[in-house]
Every structure is written in C-alpha cells, then in structure tokens.
Design an enzyme around this catalytic site. Structure first.
Site, PDB file in Angstrom:
ATOM      1  N   HIS A 164       5.547  -9.640  10.642  1.00  0.00           N
ATOM      2  CA  HIS A 164       6.334  -9.498   9.406  1.00  0.00           C
ATOM      3  C   HIS A 164       7.821  -9.634   9.754  1.00  0.00           C
ATOM      4  O   HIS A 164       8.272  -9.123  10.781  1.00  0.00           O
ATOM      5  CB  HIS A 164       6.153  -8.105   8.782  1.00  0.00           C
ATOM      6  CG  HIS A 164       4.757  -7.779   8.348  1.00  0.00           C
ATOM      7  ND1 HIS A 164       4.169  -8.315   7.222  1.00  0.00           N
ATOM      8  CD2 HIS A 164       3.837  -6.945   8.881  1.00  0.00           C
ATOM      9  CE1 HIS A 164       2.945  -7.821   7.087  1.00  0.00           C
ATOM     10  NE2 HIS A 164       2.720  -6.996   8.081  1.00  0.00           N
ATOM     11  N   ASP A 203      -3.645  -8.345   5.425  1.00  0.00           N
ATOM     12  CA  ASP A 203      -2.409  -9.123   5.254  1.00  0.00           C
ATOM     13  C   ASP A 203      -2.276 -10.202   6.326  1.00  0.00           C
ATOM     14  O   ASP A 203      -1.484 -11.134   6.174  1.00  0.00           O
ATOM     15  CB  ASP A 203      -1.158  -8.222   5.219  1.00  0.00           C
ATOM     16  CG  ASP A 203      -1.078  -7.224   6.346  1.00  0.00           C
ATOM     17  OD1 ASP A 203      -2.136  -6.782   6.833  1.00  0.00           O
ATOM     18  OD2 ASP A 203       0.046  -6.862   6.754  1.00  0.00           O
ATOM     19  N   HIS A 245       0.812  -1.224   0.000  1.00  0.00           N
ATOM     20  CA  HIS A 245       0.000   0.000   0.000  1.00  0.00           C
ATOM     21  C   HIS A 245       0.846   1.276   0.000  1.00  0.00           C
ATOM     22  O   HIS A 245       0.759   2.143   0.863  1.00  0.00           O
ATOM     23  CB  HIS A 245      -1.116   0.007   1.039  1.00  0.00           C
ATOM     24  CG  HIS A 245      -0.750  -0.244   2.481  1.00  0.00           C
ATOM     25  ND1 HIS A 245       0.202   0.454   3.149  1.00  0.00           N
ATOM     26  CD2 HIS A 245      -1.269  -1.107   3.379  1.00  0.00           C
ATOM     27  CE1 HIS A 245       0.263   0.033   4.399  1.00  0.00           C
ATOM     28  NE2 HIS A 245      -0.602  -0.911   4.561  1.00  0.00           N
ATOM     29  N   HIS A 275      -4.646  -9.022  14.847  1.00  0.00           N
ATOM     30  CA  HIS A 275      -4.819  -7.817  14.018  1.00  0.00           C
ATOM     31  C   HIS A 275      -5.546  -8.238  12.751  1.00  0.00           C
ATOM     32  O   HIS A 275      -5.151  -9.203  12.100  1.00  0.00           O
ATOM     33  CB  HIS A 275      -3.418  -7.266  13.712  1.00  0.00           C
ATOM     34  CG  HIS A 275      -3.385  -6.060  12.824  1.00  0.00           C
ATOM     35  ND1 HIS A 275      -4.377  -5.116  12.792  1.00  0.00           N
ATOM     36  CD2 HIS A 275      -2.429  -5.641  11.945  1.00  0.00           C
ATOM     37  CE1 HIS A 275      -4.041  -4.168  11.918  1.00  0.00           C
ATOM     38  NE2 HIS A 275      -2.875  -4.470  11.390  1.00  0.00           N
ATOM     39  N   GLU A 335      -6.110  -6.551   9.841  1.00  0.00           N
ATOM     40  CA  GLU A 335      -5.789  -6.020   8.510  1.00  0.00           C
ATOM     41  C   GLU A 335      -5.620  -7.222   7.561  1.00  0.00           C
ATOM     42  O   GLU A 335      -5.119  -8.279   7.961  1.00  0.00           O
ATOM     43  CB  GLU A 335      -4.508  -5.165   8.562  1.00  0.00           C
ATOM     44  CG  GLU A 335      -4.326  -4.366   7.289  1.00  0.00           C
ATOM     45  CD  GLU A 335      -3.308  -3.218   7.408  1.00  0.00           C
ATOM     46  OE1 GLU A 335      -2.682  -3.055   8.471  1.00  0.00           O
ATOM     47  OE2 GLU A 335      -3.141  -2.500   6.393  1.00  0.00           O
ATOM     48  N   TYR A 385      10.361   0.411   8.419  1.00  0.00           N
ATOM     49  CA  TYR A 385       8.995  -0.003   8.775  1.00  0.00           C
ATOM     50  C   TYR A 385       8.407   0.961   9.804  1.00  0.00           C
ATOM     51  O   TYR A 385       7.274   1.417   9.676  1.00  0.00           O
ATOM     52  CB  TYR A 385       9.069  -1.424   9.343  1.00  0.00           C
ATOM     53  CG  TYR A 385       7.751  -2.090   9.598  1.00  0.00           C
ATOM     54  CD1 TYR A 385       7.172  -2.915   8.639  1.00  0.00           C
ATOM     55  CD2 TYR A 385       7.088  -1.934  10.803  1.00  0.00           C
ATOM     56  CE1 TYR A 385       5.968  -3.543   8.875  1.00  0.00           C
ATOM     57  CE2 TYR A 385       5.884  -2.554  11.048  1.00  0.00           C
ATOM     58  CZ  TYR A 385       5.331  -3.362  10.082  1.00  0.00           C
ATOM     59  OH  TYR A 385       4.131  -3.984  10.315  1.00  0.00           O
TER      60      TYR A 385
HETATM   61 FE1  FEO Z   1      -1.289  -3.652   9.887  1.00  0.00          FE
HETATM   62 FE2  FEO Z   1       0.758  -6.066   8.674  1.00  0.00          FE
HETATM   63  O1  FEO Z   1      -0.825  -5.144   8.905  1.00  0.00           O
END
Ligand code: FEO
Length: 399
Positions: A223, A83, A25, A79, A81, A192
C-alpha cells in the site's frame, strides 16, 4: 495515476490507486489507498501480489500494456488478505499455467477463499526462486500481520517486497517517498502502524531482526508509496513504534453530555500544558477514532473521560476503549474522569477498562456531581500535572 511505472529495469509497478476508499475495515482512509502489485519481466514473468477484486480489470489492463497476461509464469502471494488476493481468480483465469507461490498458511487461506485447482508451490524461509539472472528469496513473517504473511527479497537489486509492512493508506499521483510531502507520508505511515500493527510490536521487531542482514535500497510495500530515498528511515521508525517509545505528550480523550466532563477535560489539559508538555484535547465526537489512535501510539500519558449514562460510560467512549484495547495500547500512564448526576458509574467503568488494557494509573478516577466547581477543576489541573510529570519522566522522542 494507475498506469504502470518501471521502478527498476524490467520491474514494473502495476497496481491501482483507490482514490475514493474512505473506510478500510473501520480504518478511516482520508487519503484513499493503493493496492500495489509488481511485475518482473524476463526469462520468466513474475507477478508479486494482486489487487482488490473490483480492480481486477485494471490490473490485467496494466499487465497487458507490458506483457500478455497469459505469459505470466509465476504469481507470488506474499499475503492472502483479499485486498491483495481478490484478483487472483481473474489473474489465474488469464494465466492458468502460472505457478502460485505462497507459504503453507497462504495456500490454506487462498484455497479457503477461492477454492483449489491452482498449481500452488509452498515455500518457507530459506527457499528461493531462480530464473536466469533473477533470484528471489522468501522470508516468512507469520502474524505480521496474518499467519500467512511473507516478504520477497530480490538480492541483486536490494529490493524488498514487504507486503503490508511499511505501507500507508495513501493514494498519491506519485510513486516514491521522495516525491510526496514528507510530513503527510510520515503521518500516513504512522497512522497505518498505529491502527494495524500496534498490537504486534514484538513480532515487528523480530521480523526486522530477521531482515537485519539484508541490504535494502528499495522497500516496495503493498500500500502507498515505495521507499527509495530513505528506506532505512522508515525501518527505524518502525523500531521506535514497536517499542511504543513515548513522546512528552499528554492526551485527554473524552465525550461529554452537558459540558461538565468537557470542563474537566479542559482543566486537565491546562494542568498538563503548564508543565511544559504537549497536551491535546481530543473529543470523541469531534475527532476520528483512527486519528486519535495515531496520537495514542506515542503518547506517554492519556486521560480518558466520560459522563455517566445508564450507570455506565457513553457508547463513544466504550467504542474507543474497545478499539485501543484490541490494539494493546498498554504501558502508558493514565487516569479516568467524568461527571455524573444522581448516580455515578461512568468514570468507574472507564477506569476498569483502562486497568484491563494495561494503563498505569496515576490516580483514582476524578469525578464530580452535575457540574465541576472550583475544587474539582483544581483536582483536574493537578491530575493533568501528574500525567505531565509521567510524560516528562518517560518522554524520549519528539512528537
Ligand atoms: Fe493485510 Fe493490505 O492487507
């Protein structure tokens, strides 16, 4: 490498490496990314987070190499989101009896994305899940970085499943911090933070304070690599970044049409470097905006320049200012500069946006008509020196 790895007894990384993603994104992910999911096996089988939807098959394959996915009892959604939740429908189709654990906002988000119908248990800070020797505690971390966010703590093992926090967009064959080049890892962790968490410094500090009493031997984010060798080091870095602690660093970020603003930028860098600070020239058409933003995070001072186009600034400069404005890169010393031809407006527009973002001006915008002559270049060098003096006053950490 996207094969499961046992990272602690009975605890497996079952995520996927997304080697080829280059745009997350808007964030340029030059080293790809990973979506980390974790499987705890035992009396109950517990999955912590899922992966991006296109990788659902790989996630299920990874789980299948350890247990039959239908034997999943619990799916924790730290979470929601996409992904991390994109494969929830596939996981829940494979394990329809599983209970999903999420915060109230997490439940709302999951239901908005995927519809209702799952057995969803809402938790908040202080709630625990217990099964046999496994006890997992939940700590809500709202707005770090979505309203739904929470982390899961396995006290007996001193493992914190920290979702996006402490993550990196970094696909590596290795899984642990001690196994990858430290400079690359810290660069990706900082990038990040700068591009995702910079506006949330206060919340980040509050979250770390809330976790302050926890003993952490392993930080398992959603991640990138898992912090096992030095989890305390990245927590300290987050505290420094949350304070926007400035380094003795001056950035000159700009774009140019016919070389005049370019010459001014070079003169500003020259003036700053002469004072003994680190000074960087970052042309917007030669550098990725997410990389520039990583440098902005700990820069004490930033000069931003644009020539005039149609009475305003160049779109490249406007896009950069909009981006760092959204990330609330405030409190830095700054100044605008730029050339114009028959009518001005570019540098002034830059200055106005810098004021709105919260830069502390060291001088009014430095401008020139058509081409900077010796006098203008001298003013630019003096501007660089002023910015460097601010950086020397403020700078407290190494670049
Ligand atoms: Fe906030 Fe890796 O998603």
């Amino acid at each position: 490498m996207s094969k499961p790895v046992e990272i602690s007894r009975g605890l497996y990384w079952v995520g996927v490496k997304d080697w080829n993603v280059r745009n997350f994104h808007g964030y340029t992910t030059v080293r790809g990314s990973s979506y980390n999911a974790y499987l705890i096996t035992g009396e109950k089988n517990i999955l912590i987070d899922t992966v991006k939807a296109p990788f659902a098959g790989k996630l299920l394959e990874n789980i299948s190499s350890i247990i039959d996915p239908s034997k999943l009892d619990v799916v924790i959604s730290n979470h929601s989101e996409p992904d991390h939740s994109g494969s929830m429908p596939a996981v829940m189709a494979a394990a329809p009896g599983a209970v999903v654990i999420a915060t109230a906002k997490g439940k709302e988000t999951l239901e908005n994305y995927y519809g209702g119908g799952w057995n969803l248990k809402v938790v908040k800070t202080g709630y625990s899940f217990e099964s046999g020797e496994i006890k997992l505690d939940f700590v809500a971390t709202p707005m770090a970085h979505w309203p739904d966010s929470m982390v899961t703590y396995w006290k007996d093992r001193e493992i914190l499943f920290s979702m996006d926090a402490f993550g990196q967009h970094y696909a590596a064959p290795q899984l642990f911090d001690g196994e990858v080049p430290r400079d690359v890892l810290m660069h990706e962790a900082k990038k990040y933070y700068a591009n995702i968490l910079m506006p949330l410094g206060k919340i980040v500090k509050k979250t770390i304070e809330a976790l302050g009493g926890l003993k952490i031997s392993m930080l398992a984010p959603s991640h990138g690599v898992v912090w096992k060798e030095n989890p305390g080091g990245i927590i300290q870095s987050y505290l420094d970044w949350a304070d926007l602690k400035p380094a003795r660093k001056v950035l000159v970020v700009y774009d140019s049409m016919w070389g005049s603003t370019d010459a001014m930028a070079n003169a500003i860098v020259k003036g700053a470097a002469a004072k003994g600070v680190d000074a960087f020239l970052l042309k917007l058409t030669a550098n990725d905006m997410t990389d520039i933003t990583t440098e902005v995070l700990d820069a004490a001072a930033v000069a931003i320049g644009s020539p005039t186009l149609n009475g305003g600034m160049l779109p490249t400069v406007s896009a950069f200012l909009t981006y760092i404005g959204g990330l609330k890169a405030s409190g830095k010393a700054g100044a605008a500069f730029g050339s114009h031809g028959w009518g001005g407006g570019g540098a002034k527009a830059v200055e106005e946006m810098m004021d709105e973002i919260g830069f502390e001006k060291v001088s009014g915008a430095v401008t020139c008509r058509y081409k900077p002559e010796a006098e203008t270049l001298k003013m630019c060098e003096e501007l660089g020196a002023k910015l460097a003096e601010k950086a020397l006053d403020a700078g407290s950490i190494q670049v």
